[in-house]
Design a protein around this motif. Structure first.
Motif, PDB file in Angstrom:
ATOM      1  N   ARG A 178       0.859  -1.187   0.000  1.00  0.00           N
ATOM      2  CA  ARG A 178       0.000   0.000   0.000  1.00  0.00           C
ATOM      3  C   ARG A 178       0.894   1.234   0.000  1.00  0.00           C
ATOM      4  N   PRO A 179       0.781   2.098  -1.009  1.00  0.00           N
ATOM      5  CA  PRO A 179       1.652   3.282  -1.063  1.00  0.00           C
ATOM      6  C   PRO A 179       1.347   4.264   0.063  1.00  0.00           C
ATOM      7  N   GLU A 180       2.388   4.838   0.603  1.00  0.00           N
ATOM      8  CA  GLU A 180       2.263   5.833   1.672  1.00  0.00           C
ATOM      9  C   GLU A 180       3.036   7.086   1.285  1.00  0.00           C
ATOM     10  N   GLY A 181       2.411   8.227   1.460  1.00  0.00           N
ATOM     11  CA  GLY A 181       3.058   9.488   1.145  1.00  0.00           C
ATOM     12  C   GLY A 181       4.210   9.787   2.098  1.00  0.00           C
ATOM     13  N   GLN A 182       5.338  10.200   1.541  1.00  0.00           N
ATOM     14  CA  GLN A 182       6.521  10.506   2.352  1.00  0.00           C
ATOM     15  C   GLN A 182       7.152  11.811   1.851  1.00  0.00           C
ATOM     16  N   ARG A 183       8.052  12.337   2.668  1.00  0.00           N
ATOM     17  CA  ARG A 183       8.798  13.536   2.285  1.00  0.00           C
ATOM     18  C   ARG A 183      10.278  13.324   2.557  1.00  0.00           C
ATOM     19  N   ALA A 184      11.083  13.559   1.539  1.00  0.00           N
ATOM     20  CA  ALA A 184      12.535  13.485   1.697  1.00  0.00           C
ATOM     21  C   ALA A 184      13.040  14.903   1.958  1.00  0.00           C
ATOM     22  N   ARG A 185      13.487  15.155   3.155  1.00  0.00           N
ATOM     23  CA  ARG A 185      13.949  16.497   3.508  1.00  0.00           C
ATOM     24  C   ARG A 185      15.339  16.744   2.937  1.00  0.00           C
ATOM     25  N   CYS A 186      15.446  17.870   2.247  1.00  0.00           N
ATOM     26  CA  CYS A 186      16.698  18.219   1.563  1.00  0.00           C
ATOM     27  C   CYS A 186      17.153  17.097   0.621  1.00  0.00           C
ATOM     28  N   GLY A 187      16.182  16.393   0.030  1.00  0.00           N
ATOM     29  CA  GLY A 187      16.477  15.378  -0.968  1.00  0.00           C
ATOM     30  C   GLY A 187      16.938  14.043  -0.431  1.00  0.00           C
ATOM     31  N   THR A 188      16.866  13.848   0.897  1.00  0.00           N
ATOM     32  CA  THR A 188      17.359  12.604   1.497  1.00  0.00           C
ATOM     33  C   THR A 188      16.290  12.001   2.401  1.00  0.00           C
ATOM     34  N   TYR A 189      16.159  10.677   2.305  1.00  0.00           N
ATOM     35  CA  TYR A 189      15.175   9.969   3.135  1.00  0.00           C
ATOM     36  C   TYR A 189      15.827   8.717   3.708  1.00  0.00           C
ATOM     37  N   GLN A 190      15.630   8.501   5.009  1.00  0.00           N
ATOM     38  CA  GLN A 190      16.157   7.312   5.678  1.00  0.00           C
ATOM     39  C   GLN A 190      15.067   6.701   6.534  1.00  0.00           C
ATOM     40  N   LEU A 191      15.058   5.364   6.566  1.00  0.00           N
ATOM     41  CA  LEU A 191      14.069   4.652   7.373  1.00  0.00           C
ATOM     42  C   LEU A 191      14.706   3.401   7.947  1.00  0.00           C
ATOM     43  N   THR A 192      14.516   3.200   9.243  1.00  0.00           N
ATOM     44  CA  THR A 192      14.988   1.975   9.881  1.00  0.00           C
ATOM     45  C   THR A 192      14.007   0.855   9.577  1.00  0.00           C
ATOM     46  N   MET A 193      14.498  -0.264   9.073  1.00  0.00           N
ATOM     47  CA  MET A 193      13.624  -1.363   8.676  1.00  0.00           C
ATOM     48  C   MET A 193      12.964  -2.024   9.878  1.00  0.00           C
ATOM     49  N   ALA A 194      13.677  -2.129  10.982  1.00  0.00           N
ATOM     50  CA  ALA A 194      13.112  -2.645  12.228  1.00  0.00           C
ATOM     51  C   ALA A 194      12.364  -3.958  12.031  1.00  0.00           C
ATOM     52  N   ASN A 218      19.156  -2.577   3.083  1.00  0.00           N
ATOM     53  CA  ASN A 218      19.513  -3.878   3.639  1.00  0.00           C
ATOM     54  C   ASN A 218      18.500  -4.186   4.733  1.00  0.00           C
ATOM     55  N   LYS A 219      18.733  -5.234   5.519  1.00  0.00           N
ATOM     56  CA  LYS A 219      17.741  -5.627   6.521  1.00  0.00           C
ATOM     57  C   LYS A 219      17.641  -4.635   7.670  1.00  0.00           C
ATOM     58  N   TYR A 220      18.573  -3.670   7.703  1.00  0.00           N
ATOM     59  CA  TYR A 220      18.566  -2.716   8.802  1.00  0.00           C
ATOM     60  C   TYR A 220      17.981  -1.354   8.426  1.00  0.00           C
ATOM     61  N   ALA A 221      18.230  -0.901   7.209  1.00  0.00           N
ATOM     62  CA  ALA A 221      17.826   0.458   6.854  1.00  0.00           C
ATOM     63  C   ALA A 221      17.565   0.615   5.360  1.00  0.00           C
ATOM     64  N   LEU A 222      16.725   1.605   5.051  1.00  0.00           N
ATOM     65  CA  LEU A 222      16.446   2.016   3.677  1.00  0.00           C
ATOM     66  C   LEU A 222      16.929   3.446   3.521  1.00  0.00           C
ATOM     67  N   ASN A 223      17.695   3.697   2.468  1.00  0.00           N
ATOM     68  CA  ASN A 223      18.216   5.034   2.197  1.00  0.00           C
ATOM     69  C   ASN A 223      17.875   5.436   0.771  1.00  0.00           C
ATOM     70  N   ILE A 224      17.339   6.646   0.615  1.00  0.00           N
ATOM     71  CA  ILE A 224      16.991   7.163  -0.708  1.00  0.00           C
ATOM     72  C   ILE A 224      17.568   8.571  -0.841  1.00  0.00           C
ATOM     73  N   ARG A 225      18.290   8.783  -1.921  1.00  0.00           N
ATOM     74  CA  ARG A 225      18.781  10.123  -2.257  1.00  0.00           C
ATOM     75  C   ARG A 225      18.152  10.527  -3.582  1.00  0.00           C
ATOM     76  N   PHE A 226      17.539  11.690  -3.629  1.00  0.00           N
ATOM     77  CA  PHE A 226      16.916  12.175  -4.855  1.00  0.00           C
ATOM     78  C   PHE A 226      17.900  13.099  -5.569  1.00  0.00           C
ATOM     79  N   MET A 227      18.321  12.619  -6.760  1.00  0.00           N
ATOM     80  CA  MET A 227      19.352  13.316  -7.522  1.00  0.00           C
ATOM     81  C   MET A 227      18.723  14.161  -8.624  1.00  0.00           C
ATOM     82  N   LEU A 228      19.414  15.228  -8.999  1.00  0.00           N
ATOM     83  CA  LEU A 228      18.966  16.077 -10.095  1.00  0.00           C
ATOM     84  C   LEU A 228      19.363  15.434 -11.422  1.00  0.00           C
ATOM     85  N   PRO A 229      18.417  15.149 -12.314  1.00  0.00           N
ATOM     86  CA  PRO A 229      18.739  14.442 -13.567  1.00  0.00           C
ATOM     87  C   PRO A 229      19.622  15.244 -14.509  1.00  0.00           C
TER      88      PRO A 229
END
Length: 251
Positions: A178-194, A218-229
């Motif tokens: 199920r998609p959930e709305g998120q916000r990457a602050r300053c182009g970076t998003y991190q989430l602990t998989m827990a 990985n099994k511990y964390a998700l990291n997303i960086r939004f790059m300028l194309p």
């Protein structure tokens, strides 16, 4: 929205690659141009390479059976359409039957075709499939388009149970989250998989955002960086907040 999918294990990675390759073969097969049929044949060789995993067929059969058992548990549930359920079960059973009917190693009939393997070996060399290298292939490329298409379809057809099986598995996988709305602050998003169990992550970005997500997990964390194309040569993070949708998919 533009969706980016990131597999979290090798099995899903293989299925996504094969899905992409089968789609390309289907696209280029429909053309009449010799150049497109050349690309289709080279893509078929890629399918042969990726699908050569010894356990691919077993993985698909086991996953389809697991999904069949899950769907069977919904029988006589008033909240579930019996017609839709019967259709899904029939599709799974047909795909499983096709996979079980495949004898021997995947694509072995292609490996036993000396003419195709000669093209495959030459095509691995840059420019190696030129007409003076492979005159018989040049002759084939100059045959009637319908004749070439029949040959291509004949070479692809024995592997369609793989295509049909993986399409069902990936469709169920994509529909599980199920998609959930998120916000990457300053182009970076991190989430602990827990301990979150997921086999694939989907990141959907509005066209208006004009950013490209770079995903690592990985099994511990998700990291997303939004790059300028527009800075692909020298990647740079979008230094602004980015709105996106995040979906965890798991069977």
């Amino acid at each position: 929205m533009i969706s980016y999918e990131y597999p979290l294990n090798e099995r899903i990675r293989t299925l996504l690659r094969l899905e992409d390759l089968f789609r390309k073969v289907g696209h280029f097969n429909r053309s009449e141009a010799p150049q497109d049929h050349h690309v289709s044949l080279l893509t078929l060789f890629e399918i042969l390479e990726v699908a050569s995993r010894a356990d691919l067929k077993v993985d698909l059969v086991q996953e389809l059976e697991r999904q069949r058992q899950t769907l069977m548990s919904y029988r006589n549930n008033p909240a579930i359409s019996e017609e839709a359920l019967a259709g899904a079960l029939y599709e799974i059973e047909q795909a499983s039957t096709g996979l079980l009917a495949m004898a021997g190693k995947i694509g072995q009939y292609l490996r036993e075709n000396e003419w195709l393997m000669s093209i495959r070996s030459r095509a691995a060399i840059p420019g190696g499939a030129c007409q003076f290298d492979l005159p018989s292939y040049h002759f084939w490329l100059n045959r009637d388009a319908d004749a070439r298409r029949r040959d291509l379809e004949g070479w692809v057809r024995p592997m369609t149970p793989i295509r049909d099986g993986l399409e069902i598995v990936l469709r169920l996988l994509r529909g599980s989250g199920r998609p959930e709305g998120q916000r990457a602050r300053c182009g970076t998003y991190q989430l602990t998989m827990a301990g979150r169990a997921a086999q694939m992550v989907r990141v959907s970005v509005p066209h208006s955002e004009a950013v490209v997500p770079e995903i690592s997990a990985n099994k511990y964390a998700l990291n997303i960086r939004f790059m300028l194309p527009e800075t692909i040569a020298r990647p740079r993070v979008a230094e602004r907040d980015v709105q996106f949708e995040l979906t965890f998919c798991s069977l």
